[in-house]
Every structure is written in C-alpha cells, then in structure tokens.
Design a protein around this motif. Structure first.
Motif, PDB file in Angstrom:
ATOM      1  N   VAL A 221       0.819  -1.207   0.000  1.00 34.88           N
ATOM      2  CA  VAL A 221       0.000   0.000   0.000  1.00 34.88           C
ATOM      3  C   VAL A 221       0.857   1.263   0.000  1.00 34.88           C
ATOM      4  CG1 VAL A 221      -1.760   1.307   1.247  1.00 34.88           C
ATOM      5  CG2 VAL A 221      -1.888  -1.188   1.158  1.00 34.88           C
ATOM      6  N   TYR A 222       1.694   1.417   1.019  1.00 29.82           N
ATOM      7  CA  TYR A 222       2.448   2.664   1.195  1.00 29.82           C
ATOM      8  C   TYR A 222       3.899   2.468   0.778  1.00 29.82           C
ATOM      9  CZ  TYR A 222      -1.671   4.041   3.795  1.00 29.82           C
ATOM     10  OH  TYR A 222      -2.970   4.328   4.154  1.00 29.82           O
TER      11      TYR A 222
ATOM     12  N   VAL B 122       8.607   6.982   5.034  1.00 28.88           N
ATOM     13  CA  VAL B 122       9.655   7.829   5.618  1.00 28.88           C
ATOM     14  C   VAL B 122       9.083   9.188   5.985  1.00 28.88           C
ATOM     15  CG1 VAL B 122      11.823   9.028   5.129  1.00 28.88           C
ATOM     16  CG2 VAL B 122      11.537   6.643   4.434  1.00 28.88           C
ATOM     17  N   TRP B 123       8.288   9.752   5.079  1.00 30.55           N
ATOM     18  CA  TRP B 123       7.662  11.051   5.363  1.00 30.55           C
ATOM     19  C   TRP B 123       6.771  10.953   6.591  1.00 30.55           C
ATOM     20  CZ3 TRP B 123       2.331  11.773   5.379  1.00 30.55           C
ATOM     21  CH2 TRP B 123       1.913  13.076   5.656  1.00 30.55           C
TER      22      TRP B 123
ATOM     23  N   ILE C 134       9.085  21.325   4.189  1.00 35.49           N
ATOM     24  CA  ILE C 134       9.738  20.676   3.054  1.00 35.49           C
ATOM     25  C   ILE C 134       9.209  19.258   2.889  1.00 35.49           C
ATOM     26  CG2 ILE C 134      11.951  19.835   2.177  1.00 35.49           C
ATOM     27  CD1 ILE C 134      13.258  22.230   3.591  1.00 35.49           C
ATOM     28  N   GLY C 135       8.961  18.581   4.005  1.00 35.28           N
ATOM     29  CA  GLY C 135       8.417  17.236   3.933  1.00 35.28           C
ATOM     30  C   GLY C 135       7.047  17.198   3.288  1.00 35.28           C
ATOM     31  N   LEU C 136       6.197  18.167   3.607  1.00 30.25           N
ATOM     32  CA  LEU C 136       4.862  18.211   3.010  1.00 30.25           C
ATOM     33  C   LEU C 136       4.943  18.499   1.516  1.00 30.25           C
ATOM     34  CD1 LEU C 136       1.876  17.925   3.690  1.00 30.25           C
ATOM     35  CD2 LEU C 136       1.776  20.393   4.059  1.00 30.25           C
TER      36      LEU C 136
ATOM     37  N   MET D 227       2.535   1.066   8.067  1.00 29.98           N
ATOM     38  CA  MET D 227       3.380   2.230   7.928  1.00 29.98           C
ATOM     39  C   MET D 227       4.840   1.927   8.243  1.00 29.98           C
ATOM     40  SD  MET D 227       2.909   5.000   6.601  1.00 29.98           S
ATOM     41  CE  MET D 227       1.264   5.616   6.271  1.00 29.98           C
ATOM     42  N   ILE D 228       5.128   0.672   8.574  1.00 29.36           N
ATOM     43  CA  ILE D 228       6.516   0.252   8.798  1.00 29.36           C
ATOM     44  C   ILE D 228       6.998  -0.584   7.599  1.00 29.36           C
ATOM     45  CG2 ILE D 228       8.061  -1.124  10.244  1.00 29.36           C
ATOM     46  CD1 ILE D 228       6.256  -0.417  12.616  1.00 29.36           C
ATOM     47  N   SER D 229       6.191  -1.568   7.208  1.00 29.95           N
ATOM     48  CA  SER D 229       6.594  -2.447   6.115  1.00 29.95           C
ATOM     49  C   SER D 229       6.061  -2.011   4.756  1.00 29.95           C
ATOM     50  CB  SER D 229       6.090  -3.866   6.397  1.00 29.95           C
ATOM     51  OG  SER D 229       4.668  -3.911   6.360  1.00 29.95           O
TER      52      SER D 229
END
Length: 234
Positions: A22-23, A29-30, A81-83, A225-227
């Motif tokens: 999915v992600y 990372v963001w 900057i991340g956004l 959100m980790i894998s």
C-alpha cells in the motif's frame, strides 16, 4: 476532478489474507519524520508561547529560549519541506499516495461508505468492508483536518518567522501580508497556537484509531506504515 468510481471501490475491497503493498517507502519515511516534527513543534511551540522562568546568572550566558526557538524553526522547515515532498510523491507515486490530497465529495457511494464508517466507529453498526488504503472517514480527516490545518500552520508560521527575519527576507516577502489579512501579529500568534492544539487533537485521535483498527478491524494499520504491506484477517 477524479470520481470515486466503482472500479476504485472494487479495487479497495479485499476478502483474502493476501498482503497488499500500500504505502511506498517515501510515504512511510515522510510519515515518521512528519510525526517527529509535529511532536517537536508542539513542545517547543508551547514553550515559545509560555516561556520558561528567567534563568539565573547573566543574560549573556543563557540562551535556552534561543535554542528552543532554533529547534522549533528547524522542525518547521523539515515539516514544510516534507509536506512539499509528499505532494510531489502524490503525483509520481501509486494511487494510495494521492488519497490524502483529494476527497470524492460528489460521489454518493463515498458518502454511503462514510456513513457506514461513522456508524461503525460509534458502535452502532457492523464491521464495514475492508479498505486497502484510507477508509472514507480517515480520508476525509486527512484532507480536511490534517492537510488544511498543516498548510495554515505553515503559512502563519512563516509569517511570524518573517517578522524576526525582518523586511527583505523571503519569509517576509512571501508571507508578510498574512498578518495584515488576519488582523495583527498577536492575532496570527493566537491562531497559530490554536492550530497547534487542533493538530495535537488530530494526532491523538489518529493514533487511537490506528491501534483500534489493528485490534478490531481484522487488518494491520501501524505495521503497514513500517513495512508498507497491509494484511487482512478473515
């Protein structure tokens, strides 16, 4: 504007235990850098608005609030900057990377799914169908709460920063009119601080919902959100 099509709705549905990617890595990372930035911004921002008591000794030997402001400004740049990078990845990434940036408000199916999710979260309805990405309610919250408030915080934050950077700085040139539009500098400070509390309330609900879904909805949320992979339990 894109629509919440039947094809997209069918693609969201998962009935097996197969893991789905999915992600992508940039999104993950963001997400974690953004989470750390928000916590740092909230802590340092609170102290900037309610400074610590006067430190003992000569003023020239104490720079505690200066360090706190520096950490706040550093986290603010990282957040902004991340956004911007996240918005870029919404263009080049997969379809799940774009869910945070638009909501199919003109789709009847979307609102029906939203109603089902509201009934489920209120313990008034059965467990809804599973979604590989954001469910309709979380998608709504990510756009109308997190994204819009984040943009507001960036604009008002750089407007306040421009006051210290003084006339001629790019912050003052780009955001100097914000104080004039809102009213005055103190008003911008007040709204910026209220935005901080709104973001923190969103963060608390966001963490609660993610853990709740891990337990009750037969699918992993935090692990995704980790894998990057979401798995579903029958």
């Amino acid at each position: 504007m894109q629509s919440y099509s039947r094809r997209e709705k069918a693609a969201d549905f998962v009935s097996s235990t197969e893991a789905i990617y999915v992600y992508e890595a940039p999104v993950r990372v963001w997400h974690w850098i953004n989470a750390v930035s928000i916590v740092v911004l909230a802590l340092t921002g609170y102290l900037i608005g309610a400074p610590l008591l006067t430190q003992p000794g000569e003023a020239s030997t104490n720079f505690l609030m200066g360090y706190i402001r520096f950490v706040h400004f550093t986290a603010a740049y990282l957040f902004a900057i991340g956004l911007a990078g996240r918005a870029y990845w919404a263009i080049v990434g997969n379809r799940h990377a774009r869910e945070m940036f638009w909501v199919p408000v003109f789709s009847r199916e979307y609102w029906m799914d939203m109603l089902t999710m509201l009934r489920y979260y209120s313990f008034l309805g059965p467990t809804p169908r599973q979604f590989s990405g954001h469910n309709p309610l979380s998608r709504f919250a990510m756009f109308f709460v997190f994204l819009l408030i984040s943009l507001f915080m960036i604009v008002t934050g750089f407007a306040l920063y421009g006051e210290g950077a003084q006339a001629g700085s790019w912050q003052q040139i780009a955001f100097g009119q914000v104080s004039t539009f809102i009213g005055q500098s103190q008003t911008v400070h007040t709204w910026h601080r209220l935005g901080m509390w709104a973001i923190m309330m969103f963060l608390i609900v966001h963490v609660y919902m993610a853990i709740r879904e891990d337990i009750m909805a037969r699918q992993n949320m935090v692990g995704t959100m980790i894998s990057g992979y979401r798995t579903f339990r029958k």
